[in-house]
Motif scaffolding. Structure first.
Motif, PDB file in Angstrom:
ATOM      1  N   ILE A 133      15.376  -4.849 -27.878  1.00 33.04           N
ATOM      2  CA  ILE A 133      16.194  -4.652 -29.660  1.00 33.04           C
ATOM      3  C   ILE A 133      16.707  -3.172 -29.571  1.00 33.04           C
ATOM      4  CG2 ILE A 133      15.112  -3.710 -31.335  1.00 33.04           C
ATOM      5  CD1 ILE A 133      12.481  -5.799 -30.701  1.00 33.04           C
ATOM      6  N   VAL A 134      16.250  -2.091 -28.541  1.00 33.98           N
ATOM      7  CA  VAL A 134      16.152  -0.937 -28.160  1.00 33.98           C
ATOM      8  C   VAL A 134      17.915  -0.967 -28.498  1.00 33.98           C
ATOM      9  CG1 VAL A 134      16.473   1.422 -27.207  1.00 33.98           C
ATOM     10  CG2 VAL A 134      14.545   0.578 -28.139  1.00 33.98           C
ATOM     11  N   THR A 135      18.026  -1.790 -26.695  1.00 31.57           N
ATOM     12  CA  THR A 135      19.806  -1.849 -26.657  1.00 31.57           C
ATOM     13  C   THR A 135      20.752  -2.980 -26.980  1.00 31.57           C
ATOM     14  OG1 THR A 135      19.265  -3.633 -25.147  1.00 31.57           O
ATOM     15  CG2 THR A 135      18.957  -1.480 -24.020  1.00 31.57           C
ATOM     16  N   ASP A 136      19.957  -3.163 -28.538  1.00 33.53           N
ATOM     17  CA  ASP A 136      20.459  -4.551 -29.690  1.00 33.53           C
ATOM     18  C   ASP A 136      21.264  -5.526 -28.579  1.00 33.53           C
ATOM     19  OD1 ASP A 136      22.148  -4.742 -32.316  1.00 33.53           O
ATOM     20  OD2 ASP A 136      23.758  -4.325 -31.818  1.00 33.53           O
ATOM     21  N   GLN A 137      20.471  -6.098 -27.784  1.00 32.01           N
ATOM     22  CA  GLN A 137      20.650  -7.363 -27.223  1.00 32.01           C
ATOM     23  C   GLN A 137      19.872  -8.619 -28.336  1.00 32.01           C
ATOM     24  OE1 GLN A 137      20.872  -7.154 -22.974  1.00 32.01           O
ATOM     25  NE2 GLN A 137      20.262  -5.338 -23.287  1.00 32.01           N
ATOM     26  N   ASN A 146       4.401   6.869 -26.608  1.00 30.80           N
ATOM     27  CA  ASN A 146       5.259   7.595 -25.922  1.00 30.80           C
ATOM     28  C   ASN A 146       6.652   7.682 -26.503  1.00 30.80           C
ATOM     29  OD1 ASN A 146       3.564   8.146 -22.870  1.00 30.80           O
ATOM     30  ND2 ASN A 146       3.108   5.694 -23.515  1.00 30.80           N
ATOM     31  N   THR A 147       6.799   7.199 -27.337  1.00 30.02           N
ATOM     32  CA  THR A 147       8.432   7.284 -28.261  1.00 30.02           C
ATOM     33  C   THR A 147       7.818   7.839 -29.996  1.00 30.02           C
ATOM     34  OG1 THR A 147       8.400   4.749 -29.168  1.00 30.02           O
ATOM     35  CG2 THR A 147       9.273   5.531 -26.814  1.00 30.02           C
ATOM     36  N   GLN A 148       6.509   7.578 -30.145  1.00 27.69           N
ATOM     37  CA  GLN A 148       6.425   8.129 -31.244  1.00 27.69           C
ATOM     38  C   GLN A 148       7.113   8.950 -32.225  1.00 27.69           C
ATOM     39  OE1 GLN A 148       2.826  10.849 -31.628  1.00 27.69           O
ATOM     40  NE2 GLN A 148       2.549  10.113 -30.222  1.00 27.69           N
ATOM     41  N   ASP A 149       7.555   9.982 -31.644  1.00 25.45           N
ATOM     42  CA  ASP A 149       8.756  11.161 -32.583  1.00 25.45           C
ATOM     43  C   ASP A 149       9.980  10.900 -32.892  1.00 25.45           C
ATOM     44  OD1 ASP A 149       7.010  13.176 -32.849  1.00 25.45           O
ATOM     45  OD2 ASP A 149       6.768  13.913 -30.491  1.00 25.45           O
ATOM     46  N   ASP A 150      10.603   9.260 -31.690  1.00 24.14           N
ATOM     47  CA  ASP A 150      12.130   9.294 -32.065  1.00 24.14           C
ATOM     48  C   ASP A 150      12.533   7.673 -31.743  1.00 24.14           C
ATOM     49  OD1 ASP A 150      11.345   8.495 -29.574  1.00 24.14           O
ATOM     50  OD2 ASP A 150      12.836  10.254 -28.315  1.00 24.14           O
ATOM     51  N   THR A 151      11.451   6.827 -32.230  1.00 25.98           N
ATOM     52  CA  THR A 151      11.626   5.831 -32.717  1.00 25.98           C
ATOM     53  C   THR A 151      11.526   5.124 -33.985  1.00 25.98           C
ATOM     54  OG1 THR A 151      11.343   3.440 -32.082  1.00 25.98           O
ATOM     55  CG2 THR A 151       9.766   4.485 -31.942  1.00 25.98           C
ATOM     56  N   ASP A 152      12.004   3.722 -33.853  1.00 30.66           N
ATOM     57  CA  ASP A 152      12.338   3.646 -35.849  1.00 30.66           C
ATOM     58  C   ASP A 152      12.081   2.070 -35.584  1.00 30.66           C
ATOM     59  OD1 ASP A 152      14.613   2.193 -34.823  1.00 30.66           O
ATOM     60  OD2 ASP A 152      15.711   1.797 -36.319  1.00 30.66           O
ATOM     61  N   LEU A 153      10.741   1.476 -34.364  1.00 26.77           N
ATOM     62  CA  LEU A 153      10.296   0.631 -34.022  1.00 26.77           C
ATOM     63  C   LEU A 153       9.016   0.236 -35.437  1.00 26.77           C
ATOM     64  CD1 LEU A 153      10.017   0.390 -30.185  1.00 26.77           C
ATOM     65  CD2 LEU A 153      11.203  -1.103 -31.901  1.00 26.77           C
ATOM     66  N   ARG A 154       8.944  -1.134 -35.787  1.00 24.18           N
ATOM     67  CA  ARG A 154       8.045  -1.509 -36.955  1.00 24.18           C
ATOM     68  C   ARG A 154       7.419  -3.126 -36.288  1.00 24.18           C
ATOM     69  NH1 ARG A 154       9.003   3.319 -37.291  1.00 24.18           N
ATOM     70  NH2 ARG A 154       9.559   3.707 -39.515  1.00 24.18           N
ATOM     71  N   LEU A 155       5.927  -2.577 -36.686  1.00 19.75           N
ATOM     72  CA  LEU A 155       5.575  -4.021 -36.675  1.00 19.75           C
ATOM     73  C   LEU A 155       5.281  -4.948 -37.592  1.00 19.75           C
ATOM     74  CD1 LEU A 155       2.147  -2.525 -34.039  1.00 19.75           C
ATOM     75  CD2 LEU A 155       4.480  -4.066 -33.789  1.00 19.75           C
ATOM     76  N   ILE A 156       5.927  -5.904 -37.946  1.00 19.22           N
ATOM     77  CA  ILE A 156       6.833  -6.720 -38.781  1.00 19.22           C
ATOM     78  C   ILE A 156       5.051  -8.526 -38.820  1.00 19.22           C
ATOM     79  CG2 ILE A 156       8.215  -6.251 -39.127  1.00 19.22           C
ATOM     80  CD1 ILE A 156       9.446  -9.025 -37.933  1.00 19.22           C
ATOM     81  N   ALA A 157       4.114  -8.748 -38.350  1.00 16.45           N
ATOM     82  CA  ALA A 157       3.531  -9.354 -38.916  1.00 16.45           C
ATOM     83  C   ALA A 157       2.362  -9.858 -36.778  1.00 16.45           C
ATOM     84  CB  ALA A 157       4.599 -10.771 -38.860  1.00 16.45           C
ATOM     85  N   ASN A 158       1.360 -10.033 -37.017  1.00 19.05           N
ATOM     86  CA  ASN A 158       0.858 -10.322 -36.188  1.00 19.05           C
ATOM     87  C   ASN A 158       0.545 -12.064 -35.563  1.00 19.05           C
ATOM     88  OD1 ASN A 158      -3.244 -10.765 -35.709  1.00 19.05           O
ATOM     89  ND2 ASN A 158      -1.605 -11.329 -34.475  1.00 19.05           N
TER      90      ASN A 158
END
Length: 341
Positions: free
Chosen positions: A95-99, A116-128
């Motif tokens: 995801i981070v490398t746009d693949q 470990n990336t909390q200060d510089d990530t825009d990752l989001r959990l969207i569903a379980n």
């Protein structure tokens, strides 16, 4: 938590997913015009590509294959491009490398990466999308007959994944500390099977197809997740930007995924044939795997409490330096838009 690490570069048994990491596909959000007759006699002229990263043989993998075969994703205007990976955590890198646009990962892997990336990530959990507590710790019976026998012997793990969490809880239960904790690091579950059969490792957590292969190799179950008080939830993850740019597309993706889950549960024998053809998983093994996993679609309060429990443990264990608010990295608007919540 001090431990000795033994790392192996194991080529035998690597999944096709690692080689497929660079699969080329139509860029996210690109559309093509088609006059498509879809499942359920619905009709759409606009088809959008969604690039999905799956863990080889996991439920997200076979749901994707079945849903594509049955035309369910097409019904929702989606052309699904699937790339396989050895572990869910690898989908985040993709995801981070746009693949890929969407990935799957387990609870601990999500917490570890976010912490470990909390200060510089825009990752989001969207569903379980699934939950299971049926995994077992398989051991070499010639080496291990009780948990304390793991002292000084190789417990196989995939670094950064949920196996790290399972193994840490196992060692806690066994009362094994310091240099007597020996972790054998491999890069896929398939590679772990090889390490177990060569004797470099003596214990590995497994379920489904991997468990069957271990049993065929003479390994025996020693401990279950239920006995250790564990369960494993799996989640879809993407980026905040992708959500902003593709709200309707992602909502339709979740709808198509759940509709496929429902179809699989209703037509298990037919689904088993498709899965065997598309993934190579034998039909009987697929049906057994299906019994062991709860398929769902949502993000309940219980799910959040489960993740926060893992987060608190990981912070105390020194897996990352500071605490964070889980809600900052969860976006349930897609579930809300789709009527799941």
């Amino acid at each position: 938590m001090k431990k000795r690490w033994i790392s192996f570069l194991v080529i035998l048994g690597l999944t096709a997913g690692l080689a497929g990491c660079g699969t080329q596909s139509q860029a996210a959000g690109d559309t093509k015009k088609e006059d498509t007759q879809t499942a359920g006699d619905a009709k759409t002229e606009e088809v959008q590509t969604v690039r999905l990263g799956v863990m080889t043989g996991n439920s997200d993998h076979w749901v994707a294959e079945v849903g594509t075969e049955q035309g369910i994703f097409e019904k929702y205007g989606i052309e699904l491009k699937v790339t396989e990976f050895a572990a869910g955590i690898n989908t985040i890198d993709a995801i981070v490398t746009d693949q890929v646009d969407i990935g799957n990962l387990a609870d601990y892997a999500a917490i570890n990466r976010l912490g470990n990336t909390q200060d510089d990530t825009d990752l989001r959990l969207i569903a379980n999308f699934s939950s299971s507590s049926t995994g077992k710790l398989y051991v070499n019976p010639k080496e291990v007959t009780s948990l304390t026998d793991l002292s000084g012997k190789g417990l196989v793990t995939l670094a950064g994944t949920v196996w790290d969490y399972w193994n840490a809880k196992t060692l806690e239960q066994a009362g094994i500390e310091g240099d007597q904790q020996v972790l054998v690091n491999v890069d896929s579950a398939q590679a772990a099977l090889g390490v177990m059969t060569t004797g470099e490792g003596v214990a590995f957590w497994a379920s489904g197809t991997n468990a069957k292969k271990l049993e065929e190799a003479g390994m025996e179950p020693l401990l279950t997740m239920d006995e250790l008080g564990l369960r494993t939830d799996a989640y879809f993850i993407t980026t905040e930007k992708y959500i902003e740019d593709n709200k309707e597309l992602l909502t339709n993706y979740l709808k198509a995924f759940q509709e496929t889950q429902d179809w699989v549960l209703e037509y298990q024998e037919e689904a088993a044939k498709i899965v065997e053809e598309k993934t190579g998983i034998p039909q009987d093994q697929f049906l057994e795997n299906l019994k062991q996993e709860k398929l769902l679609m949502g993000f309940s309060q219980d799910t959040k409490e489960h993740l926060n429990e893992i987060k608190d443990w990981a912070l105390k264990a020194g897996q990352f330096e500071k605490d964070f608010n889980l809600d900052d990295f969860v976006d349930t608007t897609l579930l809300e838009n789709g009527g799941f919540m």
